[in-house]
Design an enzyme around this catalytic site. Structure first.
Site, short mmCIF file in Angstrom:
data_model
loop_
_atom_site.label_atom_id
_atom_site.label_comp_id
_atom_site.label_asym_id
_atom_site.label_seq_id
_atom_site.Cartn_x
_atom_site.Cartn_y
_atom_site.Cartn_z
N PRO A 193 0.82 -1.22 0.00
CG PRO A 193 -0.78 -1.58 1.65
CD PRO A 193 0.54 -2.09 1.15
CG PHE A 194 -0.18 4.07 1.72
CD1 PHE A 194 -1.35 4.74 1.40
CD2 PHE A 194 -0.18 3.22 2.81
CE1 PHE A 194 -2.50 4.58 2.19
CE2 PHE A 194 -1.31 3.06 3.59
CZ PHE A 194 -2.49 3.75 3.28
NE ARG A 195 1.86 5.19 -6.93
CZ ARG A 195 1.62 4.40 -7.98
NH1 ARG A 195 2.44 3.39 -8.24
NH2 ARG A 195 0.59 4.62 -8.77
CG LEU A 196 5.00 3.23 1.73
CD1 LEU A 196 4.50 3.34 3.17
CD2 LEU A 196 6.23 4.11 1.52
CG HIS A 197 5.82 -0.84 -4.28
ND1 HIS A 197 4.48 -1.09 -4.14
CD2 HIS A 197 5.92 0.19 -5.17
CE1 HIS A 197 3.79 -0.28 -4.92
NE2 HIS A 197 4.64 0.52 -5.55
#
Length: 218
Positions: A193-197
């Site tokens: 999520p939230f591009r916190l890959h």
């Protein structure tokens, strides 16, 4: 009734952090790749073994196309192609390449960079004979990546080769070969999520015997 108030973004981040219990783990990148490929084979609707192959031409301009992975082990990742094609000529110029697997159904990808070598002819022979007969005829008919005047002209060549190989076995064309990409780095990427890959990079040691791992910023 009024809508419930939206949870502030920082609370969403805190919740995502608390639920972030499925991350990339492992010390052997090939075993991890096998696990991910097995998942892709179960979930990906088409060609889970499809991968982007990136090369560079004689002017060092990058080039890329999709090919199919046909095998892998601790030595590397194997594909087959016409060595007189654009990618074959580019590999002849620079025996280095990058691979990219992207499995949309899993929201995961794997990036691979390394050196390329030709497979032994005997190994290519075995795989070639495992292909459907029409595909073997196609390998003889296609001057891959070179101009052709029409689809009709293509089918004329295919028909000619089909007649030529109407009886008996079909040998591997001398220009049709297998390649192995021996990775120097393998990066595993997992959507979060939230591009916190989640990203983990495996780097092969100079002697080729061991791997080090680093977790990367998204």
């Amino acid at each position: 009734m009024t809508d419930a108030p939206r949870i502030p973004p920082h609370h969403e981040i805190e919740t995502a952090f608390e639920e972030d219990n499925h991350t990339i783990t492992g010390e052997n990148p090939f075993l991890l790749f096998q696990d991910w490929m097995s998942l892709a084979e179960a979930k990906e609707p088409n060609d889970p073994n499809a991968m982007a192959l990136a090369t560079v031409d004689a002017t060092d301009l990058p080039d890329a196309r999709m090919v199919l992975l046909k095998g892998f082990d601790d030595e590397g990742f194997v594909f087959y192609t016409n060595s007189e094609s654009a990618k074959g000529r580019e590999l002849d110029h620079n025996m280095q390449a990058a691979l990219l697997f992207h499995w949309k159904s899993l929201r995961r990808q794997v990036r691979i960079r390394g050196t390329v070598s030709l497979l032994p002819a005997a190994e290519a022979d075995v795989y070639f004979q495992s292909r459907p007969r029409a595909s073997r005829i196609g390998a003889w008919a296609s001057q891959q990546s070179r101009p052709i005047e029409s689809r009709k002209a293509l089918w004329q060549v295919v028909t000619k080769e089909a007649a030529h190989f109407a009886i008996g076995s079909i040998p591997r064309p001398p220009y049709w070969n297998g390649y192995r990409v021996r990775p120097s780095t393998i990066e595993f990427w997992m959507d979060k999520p939230f591009r916190l890959h989640d990203r983990v990079l495996f780097t092969r040691s100079p002697d080729g015997k061991d791997w080090t791992t680093q977790r990367l910023f998204p």
